[in-house]
Scaffold this active site. Structure first.
Site, PDB file in Angstrom:
ATOM      1  N   ASP A  39     -22.805  -4.718  17.242  1.00 57.71           N
ATOM      2  CA  ASP A  39     -23.654  -3.863  16.408  1.00 57.71           C
ATOM      3  C   ASP A  39     -22.877  -2.720  15.765  1.00 57.71           C
ATOM      4  OD1 ASP A  39     -23.133  -2.480  18.689  1.00 57.71           O
ATOM      5  OD2 ASP A  39     -25.197  -1.858  19.074  1.00 57.71           O
ATOM      6  N   HIS A 243       2.895  -9.244   1.817  1.00 50.32           N
ATOM      7  CA  HIS A 243       1.676  -8.578   2.268  1.00 50.32           C
ATOM      8  C   HIS A 243       1.666  -8.444   3.786  1.00 50.32           C
ATOM      9  CE1 HIS A 243      -0.668  -9.632  -1.680  1.00 50.32           C
ATOM     10  NE2 HIS A 243       0.199  -8.647  -1.825  1.00 50.32           N
ATOM     11  N   ASP A 260       4.416   0.326   1.556  1.00 47.42           N
ATOM     12  CA  ASP A 260       3.520   0.172   0.411  1.00 47.42           C
ATOM     13  C   ASP A 260       2.172   0.719   0.855  1.00 47.42           C
ATOM     14  OD1 ASP A 260       1.830  -0.699  -1.627  1.00 47.42           O
ATOM     15  OD2 ASP A 260       2.806  -2.642  -1.848  1.00 47.42           O
ATOM     16  N   ASP A 271      -1.270   3.770  -5.428  1.00 46.73           N
ATOM     17  CA  ASP A 271      -0.527   2.591  -4.964  1.00 46.73           C
ATOM     18  C   ASP A 271       0.962   2.876  -5.130  1.00 46.73           C
ATOM     19  OD1 ASP A 271       0.290   0.085  -4.211  1.00 46.73           O
ATOM     20  OD2 ASP A 271      -0.717  -0.997  -5.822  1.00 46.73           O
ATOM     21  N   HIS A 350       6.804 -12.253  -7.532  1.00 45.93           N
ATOM     22  CA  HIS A 350       5.558 -11.660  -8.029  1.00 45.93           C
ATOM     23  C   HIS A 350       5.783 -11.084  -9.427  1.00 45.93           C
ATOM     24  CE1 HIS A 350       7.086  -7.596  -7.133  1.00 45.93           C
ATOM     25  NE2 HIS A 350       7.463  -8.056  -5.952  1.00 45.93           N
ATOM     26  N   HIS A 354       0.112  -4.511 -11.999  1.00 42.48           N
ATOM     27  CA  HIS A 354      -1.303  -4.844 -12.176  1.00 42.48           C
ATOM     28  C   HIS A 354      -2.049  -3.599 -12.625  1.00 42.48           C
ATOM     29  CE1 HIS A 354      -1.886  -2.777  -8.299  1.00 42.48           C
ATOM     30  NE2 HIS A 354      -0.884  -3.490  -7.841  1.00 42.48           N
ATOM     31  N   HIS A 361      -6.114  -3.762  -7.282  1.00 42.71           N
ATOM     32  CA  HIS A 361      -5.876  -4.722  -8.364  1.00 42.71           C
ATOM     33  C   HIS A 361      -7.115  -4.637  -9.246  1.00 42.71           C
ATOM     34  CE1 HIS A 361      -2.703  -7.353  -6.126  1.00 42.71           C
ATOM     35  NE2 HIS A 361      -2.434  -6.065  -6.089  1.00 42.71           N
ATOM     36  N   GLU A 384       6.279  -2.392 -10.375  1.00 36.90           N
ATOM     37  CA  GLU A 384       6.788  -2.611  -9.030  1.00 36.90           C
ATOM     38  C   GLU A 384       7.705  -3.824  -8.925  1.00 36.90           C
ATOM     39  OE1 GLU A 384       3.708  -4.101  -6.310  1.00 36.90           O
ATOM     40  OE2 GLU A 384       2.237  -3.763  -7.899  1.00 36.90           O
ATOM     41  N   TYR A 388      13.764  -9.828  -2.684  1.00 39.38           N
ATOM     42  CA  TYR A 388      13.550 -10.186  -1.289  1.00 39.38           C
ATOM     43  C   TYR A 388      14.495 -11.341  -0.964  1.00 39.38           C
ATOM     44  CZ  TYR A 388       9.367  -7.876  -3.007  1.00 39.38           C
ATOM     45  OH  TYR A 388       8.511  -7.008  -3.639  1.00 39.38           O
ATOM     46  N   ARG A 406      11.260  -3.104  -2.657  1.00 43.38           N
ATOM     47  CA  ARG A 406      10.293  -2.946  -3.751  1.00 43.38           C
ATOM     48  C   ARG A 406      10.140  -1.458  -4.033  1.00 43.38           C
ATOM     49  NH1 ARG A 406       6.642  -5.829  -1.823  1.00 43.38           N
ATOM     50  NH2 ARG A 406       5.062  -4.390  -0.996  1.00 43.38           N
ATOM     51  N   GLU A 408       7.628   1.065  -6.397  1.00 41.18           N
ATOM     52  CA  GLU A 408       6.383   0.988  -7.169  1.00 41.18           C
ATOM     53  C   GLU A 408       5.862   2.377  -7.507  1.00 41.18           C
ATOM     54  OE1 GLU A 408       1.950  -1.056  -6.681  1.00 41.18           O
ATOM     55  OE2 GLU A 408       3.144  -0.580  -4.894  1.00 41.18           O
TER      56      GLU A 408
END
Length: 442
Positions: A39, A243, A260, A271, A350, A354, A361, A384, A388, A406, A408
């Site tokens: 609950d 991710h 990130d 972001d 990638h 975005h 996004h 970004e 890798y 990365r 960004e």
């Protein structure tokens, strides 16, 4: 804490109403509470489309927009006032509050929804809503239409067409007002401060989740209680998982860590990604790859201006990263041939970025009639690029393996070019190492 004013929400509804087809009706549902376990519920986050038009932060409501309606164009069905439940779950606005505090023309309790909606839909030529996005609303609409269908012989009529509301609403959301940009700027500044703090406090032997906690604590203490998405804190080879959100590994001396993370403020996202050495000093291999990603990112940001097709920014990043991989010996061959063959894909899988706004996004078309749409003032996007190098990639020298990088930032397209919202967190090798040295002395 800065918030969007009620006047802004009212103006957005007016803009949308002006664009809706003649003799149409539009439906925009609120989010529902979601059970976490037994609950206990997850923290409530309002549906972005609904919040954009209302500023109303209660679950299960429904906004109805009827352009040209003499008795009111904006109608809100809302949870009822209930003194007993308000002891447990907090204050509800009720229909009176929806009119007085949220600027609705009319409002009803939710228990009147099924009785009112067939009447409101009756005689409309077009029904506009996000079909397929809200299963509960889809079922309700079917029920309301069936009610009307059963009364056709009495003179009732159903809409002849349905239309995805996204066509109008998401285009409005794509272009940010000055008020929206002010909120996004503050969210970006808080997140930038949090990233700086994480750099300063990072030490070998810490856990990834401890850096995550530093980010979250700084933002929450400044008034941004929620992150815009699950933070990514990937040390060493974990940075090669795009991710990665487990954030439960120990940070090792000599590795990089990729963070990130960005907070959400009044439902607007920031972001930011930064990659830095856990011990405060880049190795030569790390520095070479990092500088390539940084040079690419800075060139892509510098290119942003009104009129530039969206896809051109990504194409620039591909060319620069592929050229750099050639120079570093991770790829061999002719540059144009490698780009055409997408030889960079194992290292850069990638796109460059975005849209950014109420969703990380964010909504909005990237193409028109099959062509990348040109950038326009008021759009906000991330930039970004990343590289890798998989830990098991035996095609490259061992010194590169397991490095993930990365960088960004959040960028607004302006009338004359661009503005970086997230400039408050360093990203050059020298500035990162200097900030981390200062952290050691604190």
């Amino acid at each position: 804490m800065m918030k969007i004013s009620m006047d802004q929400f009212s103006q957005r509804r007016k803009q949308l109403l002006q664009q809706l087809p003649e003799n149409s009706i539009a439906l925009v549902p609120a989010a529902s509470l979601k059970i976490r376990n037994r609950d206990a519920e997850y923290a409530f986050r309002q549906d972005s489309d609904f919040y954009y038009l209302t500023g109303f932060n209660e679950p299960d409501a429904l906004l109805v927009l009827i352009p040209g309606a003499a008795d009111g164009e904006s109608i809100l069905f809302c949870p009822p006032r209930d003194a007993t439940m308000e002891v447990w779950t907090g204050y509800r606005a009720g229909p009176e509050g929806c009119v007085n505090d949220f600027g609705m023309d009319r409002a009803f309790n939710l228990d009147q929804l099924d009785a009112q909606m067939p009447t409101l839909i009756n005689g409309k030529a077009m029904l506009c809503y996000a079909q397929g996005s809200h299963a509960g609303l889809d079922a309700k609409v079917t029920s309301w239409l069936n009610t009307l269908r059963a009364k056709v012989r009495l003179g009732f009529s159903l809409p002849e067409q349905t239309l995805l509301l996204d066509k109008y609403l998401h285009e409005l959301r794509l272009f940010k007002s000055e008020a929206e940009l002010q909120v996004m700027q503050l969210a970006a500044e808080l997140s930038a401060q949090a990233h700086c703090r994480a750099m300063q406090l990072c030490q070998p032997g810490m856990m990834e989740y401890q850096l995550e906690a530093i980010i979250q604590q700084h933002c929450a203490m400044a008034g941004a209680r929620f992150q815009a998405y699950s933070p990514i804190v990937g040390g060493g080879v974990n940075a090669c998982i795009l991710h990665y959100i487990d954030n439960n590994a120990r940070l090792k001396d000599g590795d990089l860590v990729l963070i990130d993370a960005g907070c959400e403020l009044d439902n607007y996202a920031s972001d930011i990604t930064r990659t830095f050495p856990i011990n405060g000093r880049f190795t030569e291999a790390q520095k070479a790859l990092y500088q390539l990603v940084l040079d690419t990112q800075e060139a892509c940001i510098e290119a942003i201006r009104p009129g530039l097709p969206w896809g051109d920014i990504h194409d620039l990043s591909v060319r620069m990263l592929t050229q750099g991989l050639l120079q570093l010996g991770l790829l061999q061959g002719d540059l144009d041939t490698l780009i055409k063959a997408e030889a960079y894909k194992p290292f850069y899988m990638h796109r460059i970025g975005h849209w950014l706004g109420m969703d990380v996004h964010d909504v909005g078309r990237y193409k028109d009639a099959g062509a990348w749409r040109p950038l326009q003032p008021g759009m906000v996007m991330t930039v970004e690029p990343g590289l890798y190098i998989a830990p098991d990639n035996e095609q490259v020298d061992p010194c590169w393996r397991g490095i993930g990088i990365r960088i960004e930032d959040d960028v607004v397209v302006t009338e004359t070019g661009h503005q970086v919202l997230t400039a408050g967190v360093p990203k050059t090798v020298a500035d990162i190492e200097a900030l981390m040295r200062r952290g050691d002395s604190e």
